[in-house]
Design an enzyme around this catalytic site. Structure first.
Site, PDB file in Angstrom:
ATOM      1  N   ARG A 121       6.813  60.658 -24.720  1.00  0.00           N
ATOM      2  CA  ARG A 121       6.039  59.505 -24.225  1.00  0.00           C
ATOM      3  C   ARG A 121       5.073  59.862 -23.092  1.00  0.00           C
ATOM      4  NH1 ARG A 121      11.078  56.842 -24.798  1.00  0.00           N
ATOM      5  NH2 ARG A 121      11.116  55.836 -26.837  1.00  0.00           N
ATOM      6  N   LYS A 143     -10.259  61.502 -22.783  1.00  0.00           N
ATOM      7  CA  LYS A 143     -10.246  61.191 -24.223  1.00  0.00           C
ATOM      8  C   LYS A 143      -9.589  62.366 -24.928  1.00  0.00           C
ATOM      9  CE  LYS A 143     -14.136  58.155 -25.265  1.00  0.00           C
ATOM     10  NZ  LYS A 143     -15.392  58.050 -26.018  1.00  0.00           N
ATOM     11  N   GLU A 185     -25.507  68.703 -23.595  1.00  0.00           N
ATOM     12  CA  GLU A 185     -24.720  67.659 -22.915  1.00  0.00           C
ATOM     13  C   GLU A 185     -25.106  67.571 -21.436  1.00  0.00           C
ATOM     14  OE1 GLU A 185     -22.760  65.505 -24.390  1.00  0.00           O
ATOM     15  OE2 GLU A 185     -22.055  66.429 -26.245  1.00  0.00           O
ATOM     16  N   LYS A 227     -20.140  62.070 -15.023  1.00  0.00           N
ATOM     17  CA  LYS A 227     -19.108  61.643 -15.974  1.00  0.00           C
ATOM     18  C   LYS A 227     -17.980  60.921 -15.232  1.00  0.00           C
ATOM     19  CE  LYS A 227     -16.555  62.334 -20.031  1.00  0.00           C
ATOM     20  NZ  LYS A 227     -16.268  63.073 -21.233  1.00  0.00           N
ATOM     21  N   GLU A 237     -14.081  52.570 -22.303  1.00  0.00           N
ATOM     22  CA  GLU A 237     -15.318  52.344 -23.044  1.00  0.00           C
ATOM     23  C   GLU A 237     -15.485  50.916 -23.530  1.00  0.00           C
ATOM     24  OE1 GLU A 237     -16.472  55.752 -25.497  1.00  0.00           O
ATOM     25  OE2 GLU A 237     -17.566  54.374 -26.785  1.00  0.00           O
ATOM     26  N   ARG A 241     -19.278  53.101 -20.435  1.00  0.00           N
ATOM     27  CA  ARG A 241     -18.950  54.464 -20.896  1.00  0.00           C
ATOM     28  C   ARG A 241     -19.694  54.813 -22.189  1.00  0.00           C
ATOM     29  NH1 ARG A 241     -13.133  57.741 -20.711  1.00  0.00           N
ATOM     30  NH2 ARG A 241     -13.943  59.610 -21.691  1.00  0.00           N
ATOM     31  N   ASN A 245     -22.358  58.278 -25.111  1.00  0.00           N
ATOM     32  CA  ASN A 245     -22.538  58.528 -26.556  1.00  0.00           C
ATOM     33  C   ASN A 245     -24.000  58.669 -26.944  1.00  0.00           C
ATOM     34  OD1 ASN A 245     -19.774  58.304 -26.972  1.00  0.00           O
ATOM     35  ND2 ASN A 245     -19.902  56.088 -27.215  1.00  0.00           N
ATOM     36  N   HIS A 248     -25.281  60.622 -29.943  1.00  0.00           N
ATOM     37  CA  HIS A 248     -24.130  60.922 -30.787  1.00  0.00           C
ATOM     38  C   HIS A 248     -24.119  60.145 -32.099  1.00  0.00           C
ATOM     39  CE1 HIS A 248     -22.916  63.005 -27.214  1.00  0.00           C
ATOM     40  NE2 HIS A 248     -21.787  63.410 -27.749  1.00  0.00           N
ATOM     41  N   HIS A 252     -23.788  62.696 -34.819  1.00  0.00           N
ATOM     42  CA  HIS A 252     -22.576  62.768 -35.653  1.00  0.00           C
ATOM     43  C   HIS A 252     -22.912  62.701 -37.131  1.00  0.00           C
ATOM     44  CE1 HIS A 252     -19.287  61.619 -32.524  1.00  0.00           C
ATOM     45  NE2 HIS A 252     -19.487  62.916 -32.601  1.00  0.00           N
ATOM     46  N   HIS A 265     -22.081  71.274 -32.125  1.00  0.00           N
ATOM     47  CA  HIS A 265     -22.097  69.886 -31.660  1.00  0.00           C
ATOM     48  C   HIS A 265     -23.329  69.579 -30.799  1.00  0.00           C
ATOM     49  CE1 HIS A 265     -20.449  66.066 -30.401  1.00  0.00           C
ATOM     50  NE2 HIS A 265     -20.554  66.429 -29.130  1.00  0.00           N
TER      51      HIS A 265
END
Ligand code: NAD
Length: 359
Positions: A121, A143, A185, A227, A237, A241, A245, A248, A252, A265
């Site tokens: 947990r 994340k 980035e 960040k 998000e 936030r 992206n 992206h 993506h 990426h």
């Protein structure tokens, strides 16, 4: 040593940036109330380069390091290898006081964070990011994820690390293409948040490309600060936030349609940032001059700015419409309205998207 804090109440943590600091990690860990058992998660390539430095530093301070290696590559950031790590931890008697250390790029960081978030947990973990992308992006913000055959990062959680320990000397061994890809980035932070930072990157292009350590520490710190500020304001998000992206949505789609094999990426994100900026310009938000500045800085750092010639636009639109950031079938995007200022959650029509892809 440069230092900043990600402010998240009782889950706050520090990001420390220096050169040659990997051998000091053991000493730093003494400040945390963790058990002596520490698992180092890495891949054979990175372990060969830096593993010994980490384990001997841990041993020197009385920790008992245990190494789990997974094969190198995005392909192995999956549930099977997360399960494998968990099995190894259970077999070796890891308990709730034990700590994990991610030594590697975003792949290792994401899977380690994910395992830390579900093992008994939730147990603490530390990030030692060794790619530029991981140093300025994936190691900060909590994340975590593994991939599912039906989608990238589809199984995951928010689980913050206890420390991010950045040694810029690790970038010396990083392949050039990976380094440049990570710069996409870094440039993103200038576009989404800080025009001055954008200019600083532009002015110091040569020094950055020569990997001069002073400028690297400076830009990694500023990227992490941005960040950290965004994540502190909106950890999960719900709105702000989403600016992270930028680039992206289209990026993506490019990665998906080229089978994750043609572009790294950051390269796909670079193209995505250009087309999402074009979209903003078509919609009347971003002026032409700013659009040109965005294109030029990416191009000058050696990043791609055009869609691949053989791109199937209708497949691309379909993929974009499936993006997990869309809500109730409506396409929502973030894009710059000026350098340093973003529009959030803007609803885009399929027609506008078609227009920009055909530009
Ligand atoms: N969690 C987040 O917020 C977040 C954000 C962005 C990206 N990501 C994830 O990050 C991953 C991509 O990360 P990445 O770009 O770091 O790729 P990566 O982890 O695959 O590393 C790239 C390559 O460089 C090698 N490498 C790493 N450090 C090295 C070093 N110092 N010297 C020599 N080789 C080295 C790796 O073994 C690998 O072959 C993706 O899975 C993506 O989903 C996560």
């Amino acid at each position: 040593m440069e230092k900043l804090r990600v402010e998240l109440g009782e889950r706050s943590y520090e990001v420390l940036i220096d050169r040659g600091n990997i051998p000091l990690i053991g000493e730093r860990l003494l400040r945390f109330s963790i058990g002596k058992k520490v698992a180092l998660i890495s891949n054979p390539k990175i372990f060969e380069l830096y593993g010994e430095k980490v384990t001997s530093s841990l041993k020197k301070e009385g920790f008992d390091p245990y190494v789990v290696l997974i094969p190198d590559g995005e392909l192995y950031k999956d549930y099977f290898w997360a399960y494998h790590i968990i099995t190894r931890l259970l077999e070796s008697g890891f308990d709730r006081k034990s700590c994990l250390i991610a030594l590697g790029g975003g792949v290792i960081g994401d899977i380690t964070g994910f395992v830390a978030s579900i093992y008994m947990r939730g147990i603490p973990y530390i990030q030692i990011p060794t790619t530029l992308l991981a140093q300025v992006d994936s190691s900060v913000g909590g994340k975590t994820a593994v991939n599912h055959p039906l989608g990238k990062n589809m199984i995951g959680s928010f689980w913050q690390p206890s420390l991010v320990w950045i040694d810029v000397d690790t970038l010396d061994t990083l392949p050039e293409r990976e380094f440049i890809s990570g710069l996409a980035e870094v440039i993103k932070y200038g576009i989404i948040w800080d025009n001055e930072f954008f200019e600083l990157l532009d002015k110091n292009k040569e020094k950055i490309l020569r990997k001069e350590k002073e400028i690297l520490i400076q830009i990694i710190k500023r990227a992490c600060e941005i960040k950290a500020e965004v994540v502190s304001k909106d950890e999960r998000e719900s709105s702000l936030r989403a600016i992270l992206n930028y680039g992206h949505t289209i990026g993506h789609a490019i990665e998906t349609l080229t089978g994750y094999s043609s572009y790294l990426h950051g390269e796909a994100i670079s193209i995505g940032m250009v087309y999402e900026a074009k979209l903003s310009s078509i919609l009347g938000f971003l002026d032409r001059e700013s659009l040109e500045r965005i294109k030029n800085i990416l191009k000058n750092f050696g990043l791609p700015i055009n869609l691949p010639l053989n791109m199937d636009f209708s497949a691309m639109i379909k993929t974009i419409l499936l993006d997990k950031k869309n809500i109730e079938g409506k396409l929502r995007m973030v894009f710059p309205e000026a350098i340093g200022k973003m529009k959030i959650n803007f609803e885009i029509s399929e027609e506008d998207l078609k227009k920009v892809l055909n530009e």
